[in-house]
Each structure stands twice: as C-alpha cells, then as structure tokens.
Design an enzyme around this catalytic site. Structure first.
Site, PDB file in Angstrom:
ATOM      1  N   LYS A  69       0.851  -1.197   0.000  1.00 56.30           N
ATOM      2  CA  LYS A  69       0.000   0.000   0.000  1.00 56.30           C
ATOM      3  C   LYS A  69       0.884   1.242   0.000  1.00 56.30           C
ATOM      4  CE  LYS A  69      -3.738  -1.974   2.896  1.00 56.30           C
ATOM      5  NZ  LYS A  69      -4.895  -1.942   1.979  1.00 56.30           N
TER       6      LYS A  69
ATOM      7  N   ARG B 234      -9.736 -12.006   2.648  1.00 55.96           N
ATOM      8  CA  ARG B 234     -10.604 -13.080   2.149  1.00 55.96           C
ATOM      9  C   ARG B 234      -9.848 -14.402   2.075  1.00 55.96           C
ATOM     10  NH1 ARG B 234     -11.655  -9.785  -3.308  1.00 55.96           N
ATOM     11  NH2 ARG B 234     -11.302  -8.127  -1.790  1.00 55.96           N
TER      12      ARG B 234
HETATM   13  N1  BES Z   1      -7.873  -4.205   4.941  1.00 50.92           N
HETATM   14  C1  BES Z   1      -8.135  -3.779   3.618  1.00 50.92           C
HETATM   15  C2  BES Z   1      -9.503  -3.102   3.452  1.00 50.92           C
HETATM   16  C3  BES Z   1      -9.674  -1.785   4.149  1.00 50.92           C
HETATM   17  C4  BES Z   1      -9.475  -0.595   3.480  1.00 50.92           C
HETATM   18  C5  BES Z   1     -10.103  -1.729   5.459  1.00 50.92           C
HETATM   19  C6  BES Z   1      -9.653   0.609   4.115  1.00 50.92           C
HETATM   20  C7  BES Z   1     -10.298  -0.524   6.097  1.00 50.92           C
HETATM   21  C8  BES Z   1     -10.073   0.659   5.422  1.00 50.92           C
HETATM   22  C9  BES Z   1      -8.097  -4.975   2.672  1.00 50.92           C
HETATM   23  O1  BES Z   1      -7.233  -5.988   3.015  1.00 50.92           O
HETATM   24  C10 BES Z   1      -7.628  -4.466   1.351  1.00 50.92           C
HETATM   25  O2  BES Z   1      -6.500  -4.052   1.276  1.00 50.92           O
HETATM   26  N2  BES Z   1      -8.510  -4.513   0.361  1.00 50.92           N
HETATM   27  C11 BES Z   1      -8.209  -4.037  -0.945  1.00 50.92           C
HETATM   28  C12 BES Z   1      -8.738  -5.068  -1.924  1.00 50.92           C
HETATM   29  C13 BES Z   1      -8.282  -4.845  -3.328  1.00 50.92           C
HETATM   30  C14 BES Z   1      -6.791  -5.118  -3.453  1.00 50.92           C
HETATM   31  C15 BES Z   1      -9.063  -5.776  -4.218  1.00 50.92           C
HETATM   32  C16 BES Z   1      -8.907  -2.696  -1.116  1.00 50.92           C
HETATM   33  O3  BES Z   1     -10.006  -2.527  -0.598  1.00 50.92           O
HETATM   34  O4  BES Z   1      -8.316  -1.816  -1.742  1.00 50.92           O
HETATM   35 MG    MG Z   2      -5.263  -5.686   2.203  1.00 52.64          MG
END
Ligand code: BES
Ligand code: MG
Ligand code: ZN
Length: 488
Positions: A264, A338
């Site tokens: 990220k 997931r």
């Molecule tokens: N933990 C994150 C989701 C999240 C985002 C929680 C903001 C709380 C606040 C999750 O693991 C994630 O990174 N999801 C990605 C999925 C994508 C790569 C398909 C996302 O939401 O960007």
């Molecule tokens: Mg993630």
C-alpha cells in the site's frame, strides 16, 4: 466508571451536577427539579434549546449563594426516541462532564426506567467515558474520566447488562487501538488465551506448524511474509446444560495490513492496525458472553496474521490450496483478508453451527459504496440477514444489505488458473469479496458477512464513539445471541 441506581428526590442530591434528559418540545422531565423547572425552561427558551437529539446545554443556577449545575440533554421527538437515542444521550452527557472536569453526577431520564432504557443509558455513559490514552506520558487534561453516575430509577438488571455490553465493546476498542508493534498474531493469541482462562472459556491456539498440518495454507500464505508467524484461534463459550443453538463468529484478524508485495502507499497503510477489528470484536463478544451466560453455544474463530512484504512473503500468481481443498490464485496480495477467511470459514463450517457471522474490515470498496458509518451486510439466507438488520436498527450499528445474486459479477471470480481468484476488478469490490467468502461456507449453514471496513475505525469522535476503534459489531452480535436465548 460506576453507574448506580438511586431514588432520592432532587433536594437530597442537589450538591451533585444533574443531567436531565428531555424530549424535543416536551420538557416534562424537568418536573424532577421542582421549583427550578420553570427557571430552566425559561433559559432553554431564551437559548433556543429544543431538546433535539444529540444536543446538550449546561445551565448553572444560583440559589442560596450556591451554584447548581444542570445539564439538559436532548432525546429528540418523544415518539421517535428509541434506545439508541438514550444511548447517545448518555454518552454526550458524560463527554461533557469529562470536558467540564466533573467526576461525579446524577442523571434523570424519567421516574421509572425500564430494562432497555436503563441498559442503553448505562451503556452510553460508559462508552462515552472511553478514550485511548495509555501511551500518553502526560495525561491530557481533557481526558479526566468520570468516576460515577447515579441514574435515577435505573433498573438494576438493565444497568448490569449495559455494563457488560459496554465492557465488551471497550475490550475490543482497546485491542484494536494497540499498534502492530504491540499486537501481532502471537500476542493476540496470548490475549485470547488469557481471556479464556480468566473467564472460564475453552481456547485452542494452533501455531504455524499446526496451521500447515491442518491444511490451512491460505492463512499460512498470508502470514508467512512476517517475522511474526500466524496463529489460529478458536475460543468457545458453552453454557451449562443443553444449548438452544450453536453459532460461530469469525473475525478477520490482520494485526497489520501493509498490503504485502502489492504494498500500500503511505496514506492507505496508515491505520491498518485496525485490520484486526473483526477479530477483536469476536473477543469482546466472548468476554461478554462469559458474563451474560446465554443458553447458546458460541465459537469464536480468528485467523491471526500480519500481511508483510519480504523474501518469504506470498506473491501475486501464487496458487494456494486451502483447507477446504479449493485452490486460490493470488491476483493481489492486498486482498489478503478473504484468503485468511477462506480457511477460517471452512474450519467454522466443520463445527456444523446453525449460523455463522463473520466480521471483517474487508474492502475499501464497501466504504466507497456505503460511506464510513455503515457496514455492508451480505447473506446466503435472507431471513437471517433481515433479523440482524432489524436488531441493528435498535443497536444503532448501521448496516445495509448488498446483493449476492449477480451472476455476471460472480463469474469474474472464476476467471483463473485455480478454482477461484482473489480479486475481480474494481467494480462491485465489496460484493465480489463477499462472493469469494461464500465459496468457503458449507451448504446448509446460514451465513452473514459484515464488511466493517468503514465503521470499525473513525477519524473523528461522535455520539458514543471516540476517535479510533469503535468496537463495531459487538453490540448487534450480542443482541442476536441473546435473542436466540430468549427465543425472540
Ligand atoms: N484491509 C483492507 C480493506 C480496508 C481498506 C479496510 C480501508 C479498512 C479501510 C483490505 O485488506 C484491502 O486491502 N482490500 C483491498 C482489496 C483490493 C486489493 C481488491 C482494497 O479494498 O483496496
Ligand atoms: Mg489488504
Ligand atoms: Zn486487510
């Protein structure tokens, strides 16, 4: 903070600041203060205070050379004021007391409070008093906490249960607010074990070797890039005698989510200590259940891992065999929740519960869809989902149902060299994530998935929330379990 019931007339408690909860344009509750009622009402009129929900006004009055401090707290329209309005009013009152550095006060919300109102007010008072300050060397003056609130005509059993509910939420908040250098999969497992020991729950912890031996390569893959290996946590509440039903609560337990090799950027990595919110909610619920003792068997299930980039991290393109036997192709290592939940949901299914509720800070897409104050609700059983939605309207934990019947969207998950791929494009991201999870829930089990990415963690305080972790999910799940117990 203590919340206790009392039943003295105003004259006998007039040295303590008093909060009076009033309805919008119905100040009947001012009767408690007798002769002061008229004076207060005049001031409210002059100040244009209407008693709308989420409002409070402080009124110091002079009599016999002493100042008496009144706080008037709005509940909104009488016919619309539900339990959440009482809960928020309690919190707003305490927050104001904290700000005014008042350690002890009385509260009046009617002559005889029933069980539910007493519970809601007690819960609100305790939640409003919460703040996370353990790492501040110099305790911020503003954070003096209130020591005691006396609630007029409070129903003892309601206050008792309200306290247990608040404690469960505060336990979850405290854990979520701890950073990744303090809470990692090992320390989280230790906390679960300590909790179980203290409260007489069963608890099994599986280490990284056992995780692999059980075939949980999904959980293992996500966790193996970290210097702290994953743990699988299974904590159990069993009532004495025959349980009326069996439910499994599954929580996403990413103690930190850096994104892994699909790392990220800084802005999005910040606050990712909150990616364990689902897991912490499960632990908060287990703690409360040990005290509430419903006649329901409850299994708390957590795959704890830290998603990190390193030479041992899992990669995009990897194909993983899950405990269920189904294979997952990794498109993006940041869609890790997931993957861990695939094994956790399969394990939970093997316990053959009637219901599974999973709570997960799963997708940013859910926040885009619903905003940051509402959780996405997904289900394979509409009656079960609707029941939770109904309960959530009373608990004030906002939830909104999103669809699971979009066949075209579902097809995207199958475009893979494996049985399923872990992402399916930008559109409908919260839905495809839920569809992915559904693959790992066994046939015949009623399942609800709550995507709590938004409401689990807040940038700003409001109502009974403080900045940071909210403990979202604890209240609604507890109410649901109690409703099974009561058969309602
Ligand atoms: N933990 C994150 C989701 C999240 C985002 C929680 C903001 C709380 C606040 C999750 O693991 C994630 O990174 N999801 C990605 C999925 C994508 C790569 C398909 C996302 O939401 O960007
Ligand atoms: Mg993630
Ligand atoms: Zn995550």
């Amino acid at each position: 903070m203590e919340v206790v019931s009392y039943e003295k007339p105003y004259e006998e408690v007039k040295d303590t600041p008093l909060g009076i909860f009033v309805f919008e344009e119905d100040f009947g509750n001012l009767r408690y203060v007798g002769a002061f009622a008229e004076k207060i009402e005049n001031i409210l009129k002059a100040e244009n205070f209407k008693g709308k929900e989420d409002t409070i006004i402080k009124i110091p009055l002079l009599e016999d050379d002493t100042v008496r401090t009144f706080y008037i707290i709005g509940l909104g329209k009488k016919d619309k004021a539900g339990f959440d309005e009482y809960r928020r009013a309690g919190a707003i009152f305490v927050k104001r007391l904290k700000k005014d550095k008042i350690l002890s006060a009385c509260a009046y919300a009617g002559d005889r409070l029933d069980y539910k109102r007493s519970k809601a007010i007690a819960e609100g008072l305790l939640l409003g008093n919460y703040s996370f300050e353990k790492y501040k060397s110099k305790k911020d003056e503003e954070y003096t906490s209130v020591q005691k609130v006396n609630l007029y005509g409070g129903y003892e059993e309601g206050i008792r249960v309200g306290k247990i509910f608040a404690d469960g939420q505060i336990f979850a908040r405290d854990l979520v607010n701890e950073p990744g250098n303090v809470i990692n999969p090992l320390t989280l497992a230790q906390i679960a074990q300590d909790l179980a020991k203290e409260y007489g729950l069963e608890c099994k912890i599986y280490d990284e070797k056992q995780i692999q031996e059980m075939g949980m390569h999904a959980l293992w893959s996500v966790g193996k890039g970290s210097a702290t290996p994953p743990r699988f946590i299974h904590i159990i509440y069993k009532p004495e005698g025959e349980p009326k039903d069996k439910i499994a609560l599954v929580g996403k337990g990413l103690t930190f989510d850096s994104g892994g090799l699909n790392i990220k950027t800084g802005e999005y990595m910040r606050t990712m200590k909150m990616d364990k919110s689902g897991a912490c909610a499960v632990l908060g619920i287990m703690k409360a259940l040990a005290l509430l003792k419903p006649q329901v068997e409850v299994h708390g299930i957590i795959g704890a891992a830290e998603n990190m980039p390193s030479g041992s991290a899992y990669r995009p393109d990897d194909i993983i065999r899950t405990m269920s036997g189904k294979t997952i192709e990794v498109d993006n290592t940041d869609a890790e929740g997931r993957i861990t939940l695939a094994d956790a949901l399969h394990y939970a299914s093997n316990l053959k519960p009637t219901y599974i509720i999973d709570m997960a800070t799963l997708t940013g897409a859910c926040i885009v869809a619903l905003g940051e104050y509402t959780a996405g609700l997904f289900t394979n059983d509409d009656a079960f989902g609707d029941k939770l939605l109904e309960i959530s309207r009373e608990t004030g934990e906002r939830m909104w149902k999103l669809p699971m019947d979009d066949k075209k969207l579902r097809e995207k998950l199958k475009k893979s060299d494996a049985d399923i791929v872990n992402t399916a494009g930008r559109y409908g991201g919260a839905i495809t994530a839920a569809m992915f999870l559904e693959e790992f829930v066994s046939e015949g089990i009623k399942w609800v998935h709550l995507d709590i990415a938004g409401p689990a963690y807040l940038k700003e305080e409001f109502g009974y929330y403080s900045k940071g972790a909210t403990g979202f999910g604890v209240r609604t799940c507890l109410e649901y379990i109690l409703s099974i117990d009561k058969g309602t």
